[in-house]
Design an enzyme around this catalytic site. Sequence first.
Site, PDB file in Angstrom:
ATOM      1  N   ASP A 167       0.825  -0.965  -0.041  1.00  0.00           N
ATOM      2  CA  ASP A 167       0.032   0.247   0.011  1.00  0.00           C
ATOM      3  C   ASP A 167       0.893   1.225  -0.022  1.00  0.00           C
ATOM      4  O   ASP A 167       1.982   1.119   0.496  1.00  0.00           O
ATOM      5  CB  ASP A 167      -1.041   0.045   1.154  1.00  0.00           C
ATOM      6  CG  ASP A 167      -2.105  -0.938   1.159  1.00  0.00           C
ATOM      7  OD1 ASP A 167      -2.376  -1.403   0.070  1.00  0.00           O
ATOM      8  OD2 ASP A 167      -2.526  -1.148   2.454  1.00  0.00           O
ATOM      9  N   GLN A 197      -0.645   6.975  -6.340  1.00  0.00           N
ATOM     10  CA  GLN A 197      -1.707   7.869  -5.943  1.00  0.00           C
ATOM     11  C   GLN A 197      -2.032   8.977  -6.961  1.00  0.00           C
ATOM     12  O   GLN A 197      -0.779   9.770  -7.109  1.00  0.00           O
ATOM     13  CB  GLN A 197      -1.559   8.438  -4.709  1.00  0.00           C
ATOM     14  CG  GLN A 197      -1.609   7.183  -3.368  1.00  0.00           C
ATOM     15  CD  GLN A 197      -0.656   7.955  -2.386  1.00  0.00           C
ATOM     16  OE1 GLN A 197       0.487   8.363  -2.456  1.00  0.00           O
ATOM     17  NE2 GLN A 197      -1.014   7.441  -1.072  1.00  0.00           N
ATOM     18  N   ARG A 216      -1.512  -0.684  -8.638  1.00  0.00           N
ATOM     19  CA  ARG A 216      -2.996  -0.483  -8.361  1.00  0.00           C
ATOM     20  C   ARG A 216      -2.934   0.810  -8.357  1.00  0.00           C
ATOM     21  O   ARG A 216      -2.242   1.635  -7.789  1.00  0.00           O
ATOM     22  CB  ARG A 216      -2.937  -0.886  -6.771  1.00  0.00           C
ATOM     23  CG  ARG A 216      -4.463  -0.362  -6.296  1.00  0.00           C
ATOM     24  CD  ARG A 216      -4.612  -0.552  -4.960  1.00  0.00           C
ATOM     25  NE  ARG A 216      -4.499  -1.856  -4.331  1.00  0.00           N
ATOM     26  CZ  ARG A 216      -4.286  -2.215  -3.049  1.00  0.00           C
ATOM     27  NH1 ARG A 216      -3.872  -1.246  -2.131  1.00  0.00           N
ATOM     28  NH2 ARG A 216      -4.268  -3.525  -2.726  1.00  0.00           N
ATOM     29  N   VAL A 258      -4.922   4.244  -7.282  1.00  0.00           N
ATOM     30  CA  VAL A 258      -5.959   5.057  -6.484  1.00  0.00           C
ATOM     31  C   VAL A 258      -5.611   6.548  -6.427  1.00  0.00           C
ATOM     32  O   VAL A 258      -4.983   7.054  -6.998  1.00  0.00           O
ATOM     33  CB  VAL A 258      -5.597   4.323  -5.105  1.00  0.00           C
ATOM     34  CG1 VAL A 258      -5.477   2.995  -4.686  1.00  0.00           C
ATOM     35  CG2 VAL A 258      -4.240   5.037  -4.444  1.00  0.00           C
ATOM     36  N   LYS A 259      -6.785   7.293  -6.091  1.00  0.00           N
ATOM     37  CA  LYS A 259      -6.774   8.672  -6.026  1.00  0.00           C
ATOM     38  C   LYS A 259      -5.854   9.407  -4.884  1.00  0.00           C
ATOM     39  O   LYS A 259      -5.108  10.172  -5.068  1.00  0.00           O
ATOM     40  CB  LYS A 259      -8.271   9.104  -5.816  1.00  0.00           C
ATOM     41  CG  LYS A 259      -9.222   9.078  -7.059  1.00  0.00           C
ATOM     42  CD  LYS A 259     -10.232   9.737  -6.877  1.00  0.00           C
ATOM     43  CE  LYS A 259     -11.540   9.343  -7.804  1.00  0.00           C
ATOM     44  NZ  LYS A 259     -12.596  10.049  -7.669  1.00  0.00           N
ATOM     45  N   HIS A 299     -14.017   3.734  -6.715  1.00  0.00           N
ATOM     46  CA  HIS A 299     -15.663   3.493  -6.667  1.00  0.00           C
ATOM     47  C   HIS A 299     -16.328   4.501  -7.616  1.00  0.00           C
ATOM     48  O   HIS A 299     -17.541   4.562  -7.533  1.00  0.00           O
ATOM     49  CB  HIS A 299     -16.065   3.683  -5.239  1.00  0.00           C
ATOM     50  CG  HIS A 299     -15.325   2.998  -4.069  1.00  0.00           C
ATOM     51  ND1 HIS A 299     -14.307   3.665  -3.440  1.00  0.00           N
ATOM     52  CD2 HIS A 299     -15.325   1.420  -3.818  1.00  0.00           C
ATOM     53  CE1 HIS A 299     -13.692   2.601  -2.782  1.00  0.00           C
ATOM     54  NE2 HIS A 299     -14.361   1.322  -2.917  1.00  0.00           N
ATOM     55  N   ARG A 341      -9.941   7.538   7.496  1.00  0.00           N
ATOM     56  CA  ARG A 341      -9.845   7.872   6.232  1.00  0.00           C
ATOM     57  C   ARG A 341     -10.817   7.728   5.362  1.00  0.00           C
ATOM     58  O   ARG A 341     -11.063   8.301   4.609  1.00  0.00           O
ATOM     59  CB  ARG A 341      -8.659   7.118   5.579  1.00  0.00           C
ATOM     60  CG  ARG A 341      -7.119   7.599   5.966  1.00  0.00           C
ATOM     61  CD  ARG A 341      -5.837   7.188   5.240  1.00  0.00           C
ATOM     62  NE  ARG A 341      -5.848   5.575   5.380  1.00  0.00           N
ATOM     63  CZ  ARG A 341      -5.091   4.908   6.395  1.00  0.00           C
ATOM     64  NH1 ARG A 341      -4.376   5.825   6.988  1.00  0.00           N
ATOM     65  NH2 ARG A 341      -5.029   3.883   6.521  1.00  0.00           N
ATOM     66  N   ARG A 342     -11.759   6.637   5.840  1.00  0.00           N
ATOM     67  CA  ARG A 342     -13.079   6.479   5.098  1.00  0.00           C
ATOM     68  C   ARG A 342     -13.910   7.316   5.372  1.00  0.00           C
ATOM     69  O   ARG A 342     -14.887   7.746   4.524  1.00  0.00           O
ATOM     70  CB  ARG A 342     -13.589   4.983   5.515  1.00  0.00           C
ATOM     71  CG  ARG A 342     -12.570   3.662   5.211  1.00  0.00           C
ATOM     72  CD  ARG A 342     -12.203   3.458   4.160  1.00  0.00           C
ATOM     73  NE  ARG A 342     -11.310   4.132   2.958  1.00  0.00           N
ATOM     74  CZ  ARG A 342     -10.140   4.201   2.956  1.00  0.00           C
ATOM     75  NH1 ARG A 342      -9.524   3.296   3.842  1.00  0.00           N
ATOM     76  NH2 ARG A 342      -9.388   5.101   2.439  1.00  0.00           N
TER      77      ARG A 342
END
Length: 306
Positions: free
Chosen positions: A132, A162, A183, A185-186, A226, A287-288
């Site tokens: 990650d 990112q 991967r 991700v933003k 998403h 963070r979510r």
Amino acid sequence: MQWFRRPVLAIAERDAVERFARSSGLTRKLVDRFVAGESLDEALPKVLGLSRLGITSTLDLLGENVSTSEAASAAVATFTTTLRELHALGLEPNISIKLTMLGLDLGDEIAFANTVAILEVAREVGGFVRIDMEGSDYTERTMATFETAHDRFPEEVGIVIQTYLFRARADVERMMERGARVRLVKGAYSEPPSVAYSNTDDTDDNYRRLMRLLLEHGRYPAIATHDPKLIADARAFAEAKGIPPDRYEFQMLYGVRRDAQIDLISTGYRTRVYVPFGIEWYPYFTRRIAERPANALFVLRQFVGG
Ligand code: FDA
């Protein structure tokens, strides 16, 4: 989105807020939505449930920024057990790790040695380990550790990039040259304007550009978002370029947009869910919350209402 994320993450750092989140029953419900359990035993049935729907998983033991080598070793032990248990259950041994949980704050050498210990087990069971990406203070060292590990374990390890970071394009290009699995991700951290776009549109535009680049030239990229617009763009772009759906996968977080997960899998797209477990859920949870005003409002209402 930094305008929203930064204050939410700053408030979340206060001890009183953490104590409240840990003790409130209502917040607990929201935690349960995002976190698959406090132990591997609690998380595995969730992974099996997803597997029955045709959705693969990547398991993440929650925790970051350990300050002792004992804590880092304990994380290594849980990660290797996780790989072995997934293998024994006939599930794909796929995990996501954070280098600060493996001792990056104690030194690059210890984090690297711990990563190698995990990758050796991954190789033994035919598994895959995604590193990650954390806050920008760690980006350079995370990339360097990844690249050294990838030289030795080209099939077993992948990285995250990112798109809110200005450096993302250069990193994507370097990763494509070395044939590394990315991967995309933003980005979920609170970052200064000197290193990251503060505007959502800029981050999204960068995501679209890099996603298309990876779909066309990258090695089995993971489109981790998403965002319905970006997902539709990925599908349309891949179709227009004749890129078959087994050359990439979509990834989403446990508990987020379950409708979209089902929609993707039922229309023939590979979909993997990031399944976090463990007792150190608080930073992941915040963070979510900081990603979505509606989530933050929900927690705030519980806090104000007592
Ligand atoms: P965006 O935030 O625009 O959300 C699009 C839509 O998705 C929203 O409108 C909402 O409907 C839904 N949604 C998104 N987040 C939600 C939430 N928390 N609750 C409810 N609904 C939500 N980041 C990082 O910095 N390092 C990493 O290593 C990773 N790893 C990672 C793995 C995987 C599999 C995923 C999916 C994401 C990450 N991330 C990450 C997190 C990522 O950077 C980003 O913060 C989130 O995915 C949210 O951004 P979206 O791309 O989903 O778009």
